[in-house]
Design a protein around this motif. Structure first.
Motif, PDB file in Angstrom:
ATOM      1  N   SER A  92       0.819  -1.208   0.000  1.00  0.00           N
ATOM      2  CA  SER A  92       0.000   0.000   0.000  1.00  0.00           C
ATOM      3  C   SER A  92       0.858   1.264   0.000  1.00  0.00           C
ATOM      4  N   MET A  93       0.848   2.049   1.080  1.00  0.00           N
ATOM      5  CA  MET A  93       1.630   3.280   1.144  1.00  0.00           C
ATOM      6  C   MET A  93       3.094   3.046   0.823  1.00  0.00           C
ATOM      7  N   GLY A  94       3.619   1.907   1.217  1.00  0.00           N
ATOM      8  CA  GLY A  94       5.008   1.583   0.939  1.00  0.00           C
ATOM      9  C   GLY A  94       5.328   1.523  -0.542  1.00  0.00           C
ATOM     10  N   GLY A  95       4.280   1.420  -1.370  1.00  0.00           N
ATOM     11  CA  GLY A  95       4.499   1.402  -2.807  1.00  0.00           C
ATOM     12  C   GLY A  95       5.081   2.703  -3.325  1.00  0.00           C
ATOM     13  N   TRP A  96       4.663   3.841  -2.722  1.00  0.00           N
ATOM     14  CA  TRP A  96       5.242   5.125  -3.106  1.00  0.00           C
ATOM     15  C   TRP A  96       6.744   5.118  -2.804  1.00  0.00           C
ATOM     16  N   THR A  97       7.100   4.541  -1.668  1.00  0.00           N
ATOM     17  CA  THR A  97       8.495   4.489  -1.246  1.00  0.00           C
ATOM     18  C   THR A  97       9.322   3.615  -2.176  1.00  0.00           C
ATOM     19  N   CYS A  98       8.844   2.404  -2.411  1.00  0.00           N
ATOM     20  CA  CYS A  98       9.649   1.434  -3.162  1.00  0.00           C
ATOM     21  C   CYS A  98       9.668   1.725  -4.659  1.00  0.00           C
ATOM     22  N   LEU A  99       8.539   2.118  -5.210  1.00  0.00           N
ATOM     23  CA  LEU A  99       8.540   2.479  -6.621  1.00  0.00           C
ATOM     24  C   LEU A  99       9.408   3.712  -6.834  1.00  0.00           C
ATOM     25  N   GLY A 100       9.312   4.657  -5.904  1.00  0.00           N
ATOM     26  CA  GLY A 100      10.149   5.846  -5.992  1.00  0.00           C
ATOM     27  C   GLY A 100      11.628   5.503  -5.940  1.00  0.00           C
ATOM     28  N   ALA A 101      12.005   4.567  -5.066  1.00  0.00           N
ATOM     29  CA  ALA A 101      13.398   4.156  -4.971  1.00  0.00           C
ATOM     30  C   ALA A 101      13.847   3.433  -6.235  1.00  0.00           C
ATOM     31  N   ALA A 102      12.958   2.629  -6.807  1.00  0.00           N
ATOM     32  CA  ALA A 102      13.291   1.927  -8.045  1.00  0.00           C
ATOM     33  C   ALA A 102      13.546   2.900  -9.192  1.00  0.00           C
ATOM     34  N   LEU A 103      12.842   4.026  -9.184  1.00  0.00           N
ATOM     35  CA  LEU A 103      13.050   5.043 -10.212  1.00  0.00           C
ATOM     36  C   LEU A 103      14.297   5.873  -9.935  1.00  0.00           C
ATOM     37  N   ALA A 104      14.535   6.171  -8.648  1.00  0.00           N
ATOM     38  CA  ALA A 104      15.666   7.018  -8.283  1.00  0.00           C
ATOM     39  C   ALA A 104      16.996   6.284  -8.376  1.00  0.00           C
ATOM     40  N   ALA A 105      16.985   4.991  -8.064  1.00  0.00           N
ATOM     41  CA  ALA A 105      18.229   4.216  -8.039  1.00  0.00           C
ATOM     42  C   ALA A 105      17.972   2.807  -8.554  1.00  0.00           C
TER      43      ALA A 105
END
Length: 260
Positions: A92-105
């Protein structure tokens, strides 16, 4: 107790086991304790890291920036623990975190699991059903939406435990979650992600319904999709055995460890 010192917040985390790293990012109804059905199992073969987002669990902020720091917090945690690459498992909310990290790094993400979350991804195919879902659940609290209410009869102890874990989170401004809506990723960048991605959803999820998750899956060529019938917004918690089996299969297929 281990904490990562970050601006305006000390981020609480726990690590268990050894081997290829898996980082678990909880949703708004949980905290690091939410992964109690995953960490002991996967720690047999993996280095498992579970943490509290700032504003949840033991990660008590002293000020902003709130969810805008989630991605940087995760990457900083990986740096602190000297994790060069990890599989990221988001709820859920963690998706913003992990997808964001996958895009950033992207070079640091070996595989990505998006459980009951599109991570803020918004496309023409997602927008309509997303807005319809928001209208259907308007006025309902997270306690009513976090898992399928049939769980209260099917496994009352499990439902009680979810509620107790959620109750351990500190009070927060309701607007905090609304800030996530302003942090959606670039759809073109998401479509171009090259690491293995698995989208998992409960068939009865009222918050992020299957039609949204299928659209997210269709948007990313080569990604995988798995739907669990008669399950709500917390597949990992409601149907842990099935979720863990799919996670194990996915990680092995992705070449990330030899499985549990």
């Amino acid at each position: 107790m281990p904490f990562l010192h970050r601006p305006n917040c000390d981020i609480f985390y726990e690590e268990t086991g050894s081997g290829p790293a898996i980082v678990f990012a909880h949703g708004a109804g949980g905290n690091h304790l939410s992964w109690w059905q995953q960490v002991p199992l996967f720690a047999r073969s993996y280095r498992c890291v579970a943490f509290d987002h700032r504003g949840w669990g033991r990660s008590i902020p002293t000020g902003g920036p709130g969810p805008a720091a989630f991605v940087d917090d995760l990457i900083a945690l990986m740096d602190e623990l000297r994790i060069d690459r990890a599989a990221l498992v988001a709820q859920s909310m963690g998706g913003w975190t992990c997808l964001g990290a996958a895009l950033a790094a992207p070079e640091r993400v070996a595989a990505l699991v998006m459980a009951d979350t599109a991570g803020g991804l918004m496309t023409d195919a997602i927008r309509g059903p997303w807005e319809q879902a928001r209208q259907r659940v308007e006025g309902q609290g997270l306690g009513q939406l976090a898992y399928d209410q049939s769980l209260r009869k099917r496994d009352p102890a499990l439902a009680f435990l979810y509620d107790e874990i959620m109750a351990m989170n500190p009070p927060r401004d309701p607007a905090l979650l609304g800030a996530l809506g302003e942090l959606g990723p670039d759809p073109d960048a998401v479509a171009n992600l090259s690491m293995p991605i698995l989208w998992v959803v409960g068939g009865n999820d009222p918050l992020i319904p299957p039609v949204v998750m299928r659209a997210a899956h269709d948007h990313v060529p080569g990604s995988q999709y798995y739907e669990v019938p008669a399950t709500g917004h917390s597949v990992y918690f409601e149907r842990a055995t099935e979720f863990n089996g799919q996670l194990n299969r996915f990680l092995v297929d992705a070449g990330w460890g030899n499985g549990i």
